[in-house]
Design a protein around this motif. Structure first.
Motif, PDB file in Angstrom:
ATOM      1  N   UNK A 175       4.648   9.608  -9.832  1.00 53.42           N
ATOM      2  CA  UNK A 175       4.192   9.670 -11.219  1.00 53.42           C
ATOM      3  C   UNK A 175       3.339  10.901 -11.474  1.00 53.42           C
ATOM      4  N   UNK A 176       2.585  11.337 -10.459  1.00 54.14           N
ATOM      5  CA  UNK A 176       1.733  12.518 -10.615  1.00 54.14           C
ATOM      6  C   UNK A 176       2.555  13.800 -10.749  1.00 54.14           C
ATOM      7  N   UNK A 177       3.708  13.822 -10.098  1.00 47.49           N
ATOM      8  CA  UNK A 177       4.524  15.032 -10.091  1.00 47.49           C
ATOM      9  C   UNK A 177       5.698  14.977 -11.070  1.00 47.49           C
ATOM     10  N   UNK A 178       5.879  13.882 -11.782  1.00 45.64           N
ATOM     11  CA  UNK A 178       6.984  13.776 -12.736  1.00 45.64           C
ATOM     12  C   UNK A 178       6.540  12.928 -13.912  1.00 45.64           C
ATOM     13  N   UNK A 179       6.564  13.543 -15.101  1.00 40.45           N
ATOM     14  CA  UNK A 179       6.174  12.798 -16.301  1.00 40.45           C
ATOM     15  C   UNK A 179       7.218  11.728 -16.645  1.00 40.45           C
TER      16      UNK A 179
ATOM     17  N   UNK B 228       0.838  -1.213   0.000  1.00 39.09           N
ATOM     18  CA  UNK B 228       0.000   0.000   0.000  1.00 39.09           C
ATOM     19  C   UNK B 228       0.869   1.259   0.000  1.00 39.09           C
ATOM     20  N   UNK B 229       1.869   1.282   0.882  1.00 36.30           N
ATOM     21  CA  UNK B 229       2.737   2.458   0.976  1.00 36.30           C
ATOM     22  C   UNK B 229       3.527   2.645  -0.318  1.00 36.30           C
ATOM     23  N   UNK B 230       4.069   1.549  -0.867  1.00 39.24           N
ATOM     24  CA  UNK B 230       4.842   1.645  -2.112  1.00 39.24           C
ATOM     25  C   UNK B 230       3.972   2.152  -3.255  1.00 39.24           C
ATOM     26  N   UNK B 231       2.731   1.666  -3.327  1.00 34.45           N
ATOM     27  CA  UNK B 231       1.834   2.127  -4.394  1.00 34.45           C
ATOM     28  C   UNK B 231       1.484   3.603  -4.211  1.00 34.45           C
ATOM     29  N   UNK B 232       1.314   4.022  -2.955  1.00 29.34           N
ATOM     30  CA  UNK B 232       1.013   5.439  -2.673  1.00 29.34           C
ATOM     31  C   UNK B 232       2.169   6.329  -3.125  1.00 29.34           C
ATOM     32  N   UNK B 233       3.405   5.942  -2.810  1.00 27.51           N
ATOM     33  CA  UNK B 233       4.565   6.739  -3.207  1.00 27.51           C
ATOM     34  C   UNK B 233       4.766   6.709  -4.724  1.00 27.51           C
TER      35      UNK B 233
ATOM     36  N   UNK C 107       7.496   4.134 -15.019  1.00 24.87           N
ATOM     37  CA  UNK C 107       6.586   3.213 -14.333  1.00 24.87           C
ATOM     38  C   UNK C 107       5.718   2.489 -15.346  1.00 24.87           C
ATOM     39  N   UNK C 108       5.299   3.211 -16.379  1.00 28.74           N
ATOM     40  CA  UNK C 108       4.462   2.598 -17.411  1.00 28.74           C
ATOM     41  C   UNK C 108       5.214   1.489 -18.136  1.00 28.74           C
ATOM     42  N   UNK C 109       6.544   1.635 -18.270  1.00 28.53           N
ATOM     43  CA  UNK C 109       7.359   0.608 -18.907  1.00 28.53           C
ATOM     44  C   UNK C 109       7.763  -0.501 -17.949  1.00 28.53           C
ATOM     45  N   UNK C 110       7.367  -0.380 -16.671  1.00 29.16           N
ATOM     46  CA  UNK C 110       7.723  -1.389 -15.686  1.00 29.16           C
ATOM     47  C   UNK C 110       9.113  -1.237 -15.122  1.00 29.16           C
ATOM     48  N   UNK C 111       9.688  -0.025 -15.200  1.00 26.46           N
ATOM     49  CA  UNK C 111      11.039   0.217 -14.702  1.00 26.46           C
ATOM     50  C   UNK C 111      10.983   1.088 -13.448  1.00 26.46           C
ATOM     51  N   UNK C 112      11.992   0.893 -12.574  1.00 25.12           N
ATOM     52  CA  UNK C 112      12.094   1.697 -11.350  1.00 25.12           C
ATOM     53  C   UNK C 112      12.831   3.002 -11.651  1.00 25.12           C
ATOM     54  N   UNK C 113      12.326   4.069 -11.063  1.00 24.08           N
ATOM     55  CA  UNK C 113      12.984   5.372 -11.221  1.00 24.08           C
ATOM     56  C   UNK C 113      14.163   5.479 -10.266  1.00 24.08           C
ATOM     57  N   UNK C 114      15.251   6.081 -10.735  1.00 24.95           N
ATOM     58  CA  UNK C 114      16.428   6.265  -9.877  1.00 24.95           C
ATOM     59  C   UNK C 114      16.162   7.365  -8.859  1.00 24.95           C
ATOM     60  N   UNK C 115      17.015   7.399  -7.812  1.00 23.95           N
ATOM     61  CA  UNK C 115      16.810   8.378  -6.736  1.00 23.95           C
ATOM     62  C   UNK C 115      16.993   9.810  -7.226  1.00 23.95           C
ATOM     63  N   UNK C 116      17.722  10.013  -8.325  1.00 19.04           N
ATOM     64  CA  UNK C 116      17.994  11.372  -8.804  1.00 19.04           C
ATOM     65  C   UNK C 116      16.763  12.048  -9.399  1.00 19.04           C
ATOM     66  N   UNK C 117      15.834  11.299  -9.946  1.00 18.79           N
ATOM     67  CA  UNK C 117      14.702  11.910 -10.652  1.00 18.79           C
ATOM     68  C   UNK C 117      13.394  11.809  -9.879  1.00 18.79           C
ATOM     69  N   UNK C 118      13.430  11.243  -8.678  1.00 16.67           N
ATOM     70  CA  UNK C 118      12.198  11.163  -7.888  1.00 16.67           C
ATOM     71  C   UNK C 118      11.841  12.570  -7.406  1.00 16.67           C
ATOM     72  N   UNK C 119      10.598  12.995  -7.611  1.00 16.46           N
ATOM     73  CA  UNK C 119      10.207  14.356  -7.212  1.00 16.46           C
ATOM     74  C   UNK C 119      10.260  14.526  -5.695  1.00 16.46           C
TER      75      UNK C 119
END
Length: 774
Positions: free
Chosen positions: A102-106, A92-97, A112-124
């Motif tokens: 995704x809402x704040x970064x295109x 639940x927490x992981x899905x919330x984050x 996420x749509x491609x099934x890949x994890x975002x790196x720490x540098x681009x997380x809003x």
């Protein structure tokens, strides 16, 4: 959080108190499952309505259940139940984050749509802030166990704050490894380590990512040594198995030998069979063979039940290997040593069966049938000495697993295999025999075994339903086909024994006849085997009356007759055809199914008669009745049979006789038995005359019934349908034949035609014009 007393928290505490005050472990286990499921439902409900803190409190209450002293025997089940709650909260927490990022970064949304994890540098920063708040909430939990478990549940979200906190996942896992040692209860501590290994696999990267978890395995071994005398220590065996497998598979390669040495020096001396079995499962075959002598010394020091457990695991582990670096003598000595450990009089029979099953797997994989037969004999002696129905289920599993995993020829040739199977009763015997028969290879040497197993299977069908019985009889028929001998004398003995041993069930009798005919077609043209082939036809002729259904009986008799004529066994074919004609007397227009449904037999009758007409038209001439004697019998039966009033089948069959016999006269018949000379019948004047005579008789009968039907209101529609068949039946005849049967009306027609065609080479064929029927 801990000091807040809300309704949900109070309710959870009350559940725990009721569980702790319960009487009886059995009832408490059922209540335990219901309680954890209730907590999981509360967690889902509160999260869906946005009450995140309440969801955290419910998860904490579930975690506290791991430390209830009343339920040590419920491990590892209670751990698996609670881990579901923790995993649900972490998801639940992981899905919330994830949604917030995704809402704040295109860019994050695209990854996420491609099934890949975002790196720490681009997380809003919005997602980073929320994740930080969650870890701050975790730090406010005062109790060690809930704090560690919640942090492990949220470990998958650590990449959101790794850059801000400047800590990599390996450092976090190393810190948690040290914190877990602070949990006092050894069972709880071991299972939390298990959960640490599970969650670490999601965040650690690299080929040797489990190297950081090796200290946790060392702590686990030390914990097991410290509490070696605890009666419930065996409950941590699944957790230890997971940790050992993870470190050996994903840890440092240069440390593998050291970890194995640690297990042999520290774990095996604990004399706990569950831990010894864990070590055996984790090692490769080569590592086991290298240390087999040391391992067997530790096995000897175990109790009887412990020896059974370890020997079973060891035998299965060795059986799975394709090759063993042991000589045949060493393998046999190892098998003897393992059997010596479990052959005592104090060995429980159920455990003995389980161990023998594993040893049979080892013998089938790496030894010869001699050792397999010896083990089956010893197993039979042990089981028969203890007459108990409790042994049926493990015996069933033993026999079934052997049939499914190995070449059946290795063990089913043992004289003890069938008696062992006979010890199983009812549906269990039926299931195991069916599995064995499906695994029986196509080998003639297994004919007696297959027949005996078919007999046992048939005996077990007394209590089964119709659908299962049909499936089992199909299995019997396929087995008989696979193991039937090819040599004629042996085949005849096999068929006679099968007919005597098995029931009169129609499918079985039909299969025996087909087996006889298959060999007759193959060997019938060999002159030195004619006497033997005649025995096969005699067997078929003697077995046909056992077929209850007259339609099936006639159909198979026709096939046997065709087989006899095709290999020039004329007298046998004539006898089978006469048997078929005699069977026609048992035909009935309708049949009643088991459910009471009445069905018509017209299609079956028509199919059989069409074949009989085609075959009977070209059979060799009978010594007494000459050519086409079979067609006369068929015409007689067609005229005597009580056909339905609204049916045109009688007329259509008579027309079929006309068509077939005239095709034979022209040499275009459907069947031709070259070895009987039937392809030369056209040159025989007597054959042609008989064909004309039969055709004329059949057509006359057809016209008679057609004329009769035309004047009957009920049969009028059928008559109109049949009239097409009648008027399409043309019989070419010679001029001489026409003059011999000439009437005054025919004479007028002839003179008119001759006057019109007297100067031409007109081919003298006319349609027969029967008086008063045109």
């Amino acid at each position: 959080i801990e000091g807040d007393t809300l309704t949900d928290t109070s309710r959870a505490k009350m559940r725990v108190e009721r569980l702790d005050a319960g009487n009886g472990t059995t009832n408490s286990q059922g209540e335990l499952v219901a309680h954890v499921e209730g907590l999981n439902s509360d967690l889902n409900r509160h999260w869906q309505i946005g009450e995140k803190v309440r969801s955290l409190r419910v998860t904490i209450q579930a975690i506290k259940m791991l430390n209830i002293p009343k339920f040590p025997v419920c491990y590892p089940s209670i751990f698996m139940l609670v881990s579901v709650v923790m995993d649900t909260f972490g998801d639940f927490v992981a899905k919330r984050l994830q949604d917030l990022a995704a809402h704040n970064s295109m860019l994050v949304a695209a990854l996420i749509k491609k099934g890949q994890d975002a790196s720490a540098d681009i997380i809003p920063p919005e997602a980073v802030e929320v994740c930080t708040n969650w870890f701050l909430k975790i730090s406010s939990i005062r109790e060690l166990l809930p704090r560690i478990c919640i942090e492990l549940a949220l470990l998958k979200t650590f990449n959101y704050v790794s850059k801000k906190m400047r800590v990599n996942p390996k450092d976090v896992v190393a810190r948690l490894v040290g914190q877990v040692t602070g949990i006092a209860d050894p069972i709880v501590c071991s299972h939390i380590r298990w959960y640490l290994f599970l969650r670490s696999a999601e965040v650690l990267r690299g080929k040797e990512w489990a190297a950081v978890l090796e200290p946790a395995l060392l702590d686990q071994v030390q914990c097991m040594k410290t509490h070696a005398k605890s009666s419930t220590l065996y409950l941590v065996a699944p957790a230890f198995q997971w940790m050992l497998d993870t470190v050996l598979t994903h840890g440092r390669r240069d440390r593998r030998e050291a970890v194995i040495t640690l297990c042999f020096d520290e774990v095996l001396p604990l004399n706990c069979p569950d831990f010894t079995a864990c070590v055996v499962r984790s090692l490769s075959t080569e590592e086991l063979i290298t240390r087999i002598d040391v391992l067997m010394e530790y096995v000897e020091a175990l109790s009887v039940d412990g020896k059974i457990t370890v020997i079973r695991v060891l035998s299965l582990a060795l059986a799975e290997s394709t090759t063993l670096t042991l000589s045949k003598g060493q393998k046999t000595a190892l098998l003897s040593q393992m059997y010596g450990y479990i052959s005592g009089s104090d060995t429980p029979v159920l455990g003995f069966i389980e161990a023998m099953e594993a040893m049979l797997h080892f013998s089938c994989a790496h030894l010869a049938s001699k050792q397999v037969h010896m083990l089956l004999r010893l197993l039979r002696e042990k089981v028969t000495s203890e007459n108990n129905s409790l042994y049926e289920e493990p015996l069933k599993e033993t026999m079934s697993s052997l049939a499914e995993c190995f070449d059946a020829a290795m063990f089913i040739s043992s004289p003890d295999f069938i008696p062992l199977t006979s010890l199983i009763e009812g549906s269990k015997r039926r299931d195991v025999i069916r599995r064995i028969l499906l695994a029986v290879p196509c080998q003639e040497s297994l004919a007696n075994f297959g027949l005996e197993m078919c007999r046992l299977l048939e005996q077990s069908l007394a209590t089964t339903d119709d659908d299962d019985a049909t499936e089992m009889f199909d299995t019997i028929c396929r087995t008989l086909t696979r193991v039937a001998p090819s040599e004629i004398d042996t085949l005849v003995a096999f068929l006679c024994e099968a007919r005597h041993t098995l029931s009169d069930q129609m499918d079985i009798r039909s299969t025996l006849i087909y087996l006889a005919m298959r060999t007759a077609r193959r060997e019938g043209l060999k002159s030195h085997k004619r006497a033997q082939v005649k025995v096969l036809f005699a067997f078929a002729h003697a077995t046909l009356p056992a077929l209850v259904c007259p339609f099936r009986r006639a159909k198979i008799a026709l096939e046997c007759a065709t087989a006899a004529f095709s290999v020039s066994y004329v007298s046998q074919g004539e006898g089978l055809l006469q048997f078929t004609v005699g069977t026609l007397q048992h035909f009935i227009p309708t049949s009643t199914l088991r459910d009471g449904t009445v069905v018509s037999n017209d299609q079956k009758i028509m199919s059989i008669l069409y074949t009989l007409i085609s075959v009977g038209s070209v059979v060799p001439a009978h010594a007494t009745y000459g050519h086409q004697y079979m067609q006369h019998a068929v015409v007689k039966w067609i005229c005597e049979y009580k056909w339905p009033l609204a049916s045109s089948d009688r007329i259509q069959l008579l027309c079929a006789i006309v068509s077939v016999t005239m095709s034979c006269a022209r040499g275009t018949q459907q069947y031709s038995y070259q070895h009987c000379g039937t392809q030369n019948f056209r040159s025989d004047a007597a054959f042609g005359e008989q064909c004309f005579a039969v055709a004329e008789m059949a057509l006359g009968k057809a016209l008679h019934y057609l004329n009769k039907a035309m004047h009957d209101p009920i049969q009028n529609v059928a008559a109109q349908e049949a009239s097409r068949s009648v008027f399409n039946c043309s019989i070419p005849v010679s001029y001489t034949h026409l003059r011999a049967h000439e009437t005054p009306e025919h004479l007028v027609c002839r003179l008119l035609l001759e006057k019109k065609k007297k100067n031409s080479n007109y081919k003298k064929y006319l349609r027969i014009i029967l008086h008063n029927e045109t």
